[in-house]
Structure formats: structure tokens, C-alpha cells
Design a protein around this motif. Structure first.
Motif, mmCIF file in Angstrom:
data_model
loop_
_atom_site.group_PDB
_atom_site.id
_atom_site.type_symbol
_atom_site.label_atom_id
_atom_site.label_comp_id
_atom_site.label_asym_id
_atom_site.label_seq_id
_atom_site.Cartn_x
_atom_site.Cartn_y
_atom_site.Cartn_z
ATOM 1 N N ARG A 41 9.695 10.418 -28.150
ATOM 2 C CA ARG A 41 8.255 10.260 -28.016
ATOM 3 C C ARG A 41 7.761 9.129 -28.922
ATOM 4 O O ARG A 41 8.262 8.947 -30.028
ATOM 5 C CB ARG A 41 7.550 11.553 -28.389
ATOM 6 C CG ARG A 41 6.067 11.575 -28.024
ATOM 7 C CD ARG A 41 5.449 12.906 -28.318
ATOM 8 N NE ARG A 41 4.058 12.929 -27.915
ATOM 9 C CZ ARG A 41 3.198 13.894 -28.239
ATOM 10 N NH1 ARG A 41 3.612 14.917 -28.965
ATOM 11 N NH2 ARG A 41 1.944 13.853 -27.841
ATOM 12 N N GLU A 60 1.972 8.723 -31.128
ATOM 13 C CA GLU A 60 1.467 9.880 -30.397
ATOM 14 C C GLU A 60 1.700 11.172 -31.174
ATOM 15 O O GLU A 60 0.844 12.066 -31.186
ATOM 16 C CB GLU A 60 2.135 9.973 -29.029
ATOM 17 C CG GLU A 60 1.702 8.908 -28.039
ATOM 18 C CD GLU A 60 2.294 9.136 -26.658
ATOM 19 O OE1 GLU A 60 2.941 10.196 -26.463
ATOM 20 O OE2 GLU A 60 2.121 8.269 -25.791
ATOM 21 N N ILE A 61 2.852 11.266 -31.815
ATOM 22 C CA ILE A 61 3.142 12.463 -32.611
ATOM 23 C C ILE A 61 2.120 12.599 -33.735
ATOM 24 O O ILE A 61 1.544 13.665 -33.964
ATOM 25 C CB ILE A 61 4.565 12.400 -33.194
ATOM 26 C CG1 ILE A 61 5.603 12.326 -32.082
ATOM 27 C CG2 ILE A 61 4.831 13.617 -34.082
ATOM 28 C CD1 ILE A 61 7.019 12.086 -32.570
ATOM 29 N N GLU A 118 -1.465 13.418 -32.336
ATOM 30 C CA GLU A 118 -1.606 14.810 -31.916
ATOM 31 C C GLU A 118 -1.649 15.732 -33.127
ATOM 32 O O GLU A 118 -2.420 16.701 -33.171
ATOM 33 C CB GLU A 118 -0.461 15.212 -30.988
ATOM 34 C CG GLU A 118 -0.598 16.647 -30.484
ATOM 35 C CD GLU A 118 0.437 17.022 -29.446
ATOM 36 O OE1 GLU A 118 0.598 18.237 -29.196
ATOM 37 O OE2 GLU A 118 1.074 16.119 -28.874
ATOM 38 N N GLN A 161 10.436 16.560 -29.921
ATOM 39 C CA GLN A 161 9.680 15.309 -29.845
ATOM 40 C C GLN A 161 10.601 14.102 -29.656
ATOM 41 O O GLN A 161 10.163 12.965 -29.791
ATOM 42 C CB GLN A 161 8.860 15.112 -31.127
ATOM 43 C CG GLN A 161 7.896 16.230 -31.432
ATOM 44 C CD GLN A 161 6.791 16.353 -30.400
ATOM 45 O OE1 GLN A 161 6.169 15.375 -30.009
ATOM 46 N NE2 GLN A 161 6.560 17.571 -29.927
ATOM 47 N N ALA A 202 -5.138 15.538 -34.567
ATOM 48 C CA ALA A 202 -6.107 16.230 -33.719
ATOM 49 C C ALA A 202 -6.005 17.745 -33.891
ATOM 50 O O ALA A 202 -7.023 18.446 -33.964
ATOM 51 C CB ALA A 202 -5.889 15.839 -32.256
ATOM 52 N N GLN A 203 -4.778 18.253 -33.949
ATOM 53 C CA GLN A 203 -4.595 19.692 -34.139
ATOM 54 C C GLN A 203 -5.113 20.123 -35.514
ATOM 55 O O GLN A 203 -5.751 21.168 -35.650
ATOM 56 C CB GLN A 203 -3.126 20.057 -33.977
ATOM 57 C CG GLN A 203 -2.608 19.912 -32.551
ATOM 58 C CD GLN A 203 -1.130 20.218 -32.427
ATOM 59 O OE1 GLN A 203 -0.448 20.501 -33.416
ATOM 60 N NE2 GLN A 203 -0.610 20.162 -31.205
#
Length: 304
Positions: free
Chosen positions: A61, A65-66, A69, A58, A72-73
Motif C-alpha cells: 500500500r 495512504e497508511i 488513514e 498493508q 483520520a481514525q
């Protein structure tokens, strides 16, 4: 709340903090099919940083965003619930723990993981706070490389700043602004000289531009970036309320844990910056794994 199922009256684990450590802890528990609630106030410590560095796969990044995500996972697992808001109080109960939210509601869990992070207490220098995480940093490993071996300023806040001043020549040409906060002794002066560090004793008036240090005599030192060893304090009162042992570290207090991230209070775990002398995204994720695994196994092998 966000979930595929109705929230239970009693969760297996309540996690306070939905950043990297909390997400990582929740993921382990979700994969064990345990009922988990994550309470998140939405204030990541690195929210002002444009990029995250040093976290394998990562690197570079955007940190938001990390985190997004990861959330969301995590929420794809049906036993996970999410609550936006602040946890303001925690108490021990016969079943485990009750956590009160800022809105007045309360949730209950058999185990509690504290992953709420810390607050950075920055030096009272005009212009510094608004550049924090953009041109003013605290971790050379996170942000030093991007300064391209340029001119780096270290703003002294106390004896710990000597550590910064000694490390940072590996990343650029260092000027150590003592700012009436630190006076190196003879041995320290010799060590700084060996590292090629320039010392400035005139106090700092303010920070301008990207990282221009303006002194009280009106002179200006243009830097590629600045580093300051800020004090930290726990972002949440819950550990203290529960009676967890709080340890005083070099930059501020943190929750004392064992190697499995268990606090001094049975059933309470702590991970990430909450339970570290110093941290970072990769450390937080690793801590979260340990806290999640340990909390899960305690549900099987130990009674509360």
C-alpha cells in the motif's frame, strides 16, 4: 488545531511526530480517553516511496495512504488534538514539559513522547539523492523483493555495507561497488565469493537512468536497484535539549530507551526511528504502542 474540543492548558501527553510511531502512540492514549496533542512537521521518512512493504495487512500500500488513514481514525477520538508545525524546543517544568513551536507559541504536557524520526544523510554521489526511495534503497526487507531477483548494486559507504552485500544475494545478483569507501579483508573477500557477489573497485561517478551506475572510467553497470547504508541523524533537537542519553548506533545516533520506550529523562518516551538503530513501518507502529501504553500507565502509577 483540529479537534472536537477546545485544547486544554495542560495535555496529559504531548507527542512530537505524527507519522507511524506517533500515530500509534496517540491511539493508545486516545482509547484511554487521555488528552493528547500530536505535533507534526509533515515530513515522513518514507515520503518518496511509492509503496510500503512488510507491514501485515498493508503490504504494497502507498505509505502516505497508511499515514492518512491512521490520522483520520485517530482524530475521531474527541480527546485528541492535532497541530501542524515543528517543535523547536522542550523544557522540563513543575507540571511536566513545555514544548515551543516554530511559530513562537508553546504547549504543555504532563508527559512527552518523541516520535520525530531521523534524517538520512546520503552519500555524495551525483544522481543518488533524487532516486532515494524509488530506485535507491536502504532496507532489503522493504524493497528487495520487488527487484524480481534482478541485478542489485550495493554502493559502499563504509564497513556496514559489507552487511548489505552479504544479505542481498537472497534478493538478486549482487554487484558491490567499493567506491573507495571500503576494502574487504581476506576473510570478507572469501565470504563475498561464497555468496556470489561481484566486486567493482573503480570509483562511481554518478547514477543515471533508473539505477545505472556510471564509473569514472566511463563504463556503465545497469542495475534493477541500488542499496546504500546511509548515516542517519535525529530529525529533532528535543531529546538532546532535555538531556536524554543518546546512543551511537552503526548508522548514527539514536535516543536510548528501555523496554517500555522510556528515555533516561523521567516522563519522556521515544519511539520509532528516533529510538532505533534501524527501523521500518511495522517496528514504528509496535514501538508507538509501547510508548503510548507506558506513558499512560506512568500517569497512574508514577509521579513526575
Amino acid at each position: 488545531m483540529s479537534s472536537q474540543n477546545e485544547p486544554p492548558d495542560l495535555y496529559d501527553v504531548v507527542i512530537v511526530g505524527g507519522s507511524y510511531a506517533g500515530l500509534s502512540a496517540a491511539l493508545q492514549l486516545a482509547r484511554a480517553r487521555r488528552r493528547v496533542l500530536v505535533i507534526d512537521a509533515g515530513v515522513r521518512r518514507n515520503r518518496t516511496a511509492a509503496h510500503s512493504h512488510g507491514f501485515l495487512t498493508q503490504d504494497g500500500r502507498p505509505p502516505g495512504e497508511i499515514a492518512a488513514e491512521g490520522k483520520a481514525q485517530l482524530l475521531k477520538y474527541p480527546t485528541v488534538h492535532w497541530q501542524d508545525g515543528s517543535a523547536v524546543q522542550a523544557t522540563d517544568t513543575p507540571q511536566g514539559f513545555s514544548v515551543q513551536l516554530a511559530g513562537g507559541s508553546a504547549v504543555k504536557g504532563k508527559r512527552l513522547i518523541l516520535a520525530s524520526g531521523v534524517i538520512d544523510e546520503m552519500p555524495a554521489v551525483e544522481g543518488l539523492a533524487e532516486r532515494w526511495g524509488v530506485h535507491v534503497f536502504h532496507c532489503p526487507y522493504c524493497d528487495g523483493y520487488e527487484l524480481e531477483q534482478g541485478r542489485i548494486g550495493v554502493l559502499a559507504t563504509g564497513p556496514l555495507s559489507m552487511h548489505h552485500a552479504m544479505m542481498l544475494p537472497d534478493w538478486g545478483q549482487v554487484t558491490f561497488f567499493l567506491n573507495d569507501a571500503f576494502a574487504p579483508d581476506a576473510e570478507q573477500l572469501a565470504a563475498l565469493a561464497r555468496r556470489g557477489v561481484t566486486l567493482v573497485s573503480t570509483p562511481v561517478a554518478r547514477i543515471e537512468g533508473d539505477a545505472d551506475v556510471v564509473l569514472v572510467d566511463g563504463s556503465t553497470h545497469t542495475m534493477a536497484g541500488l542499496f546504500a547504508a546511509c548515516r542517519t541523524s535525529p530529525a529533532s533537537p528535543l531529546a538532546a535539549q532535555l538531556g536524554c542519553v543518546i546512543e551511537e548506533g552503526p548508522i548514527g545516533p539514536f535516543v536510548q530507551t528501555d523496554l517500555q520506550k522510556a528515555t533516561s529523562v523521567t516522563g519522556v518516551y521515544a519511539c520509532g526511528d528516533t529510538a532505533r538503530m534501524a527501523g521500518g513501518v511495522a517496528f514504528a507502529v509496535a514501538d508507538g504502542v509501547m510508548a503510548g501504553v507506558a506513558a499512560h500507565q506512568s500517569l497512574i502509577f508514577a509521579a513526575h
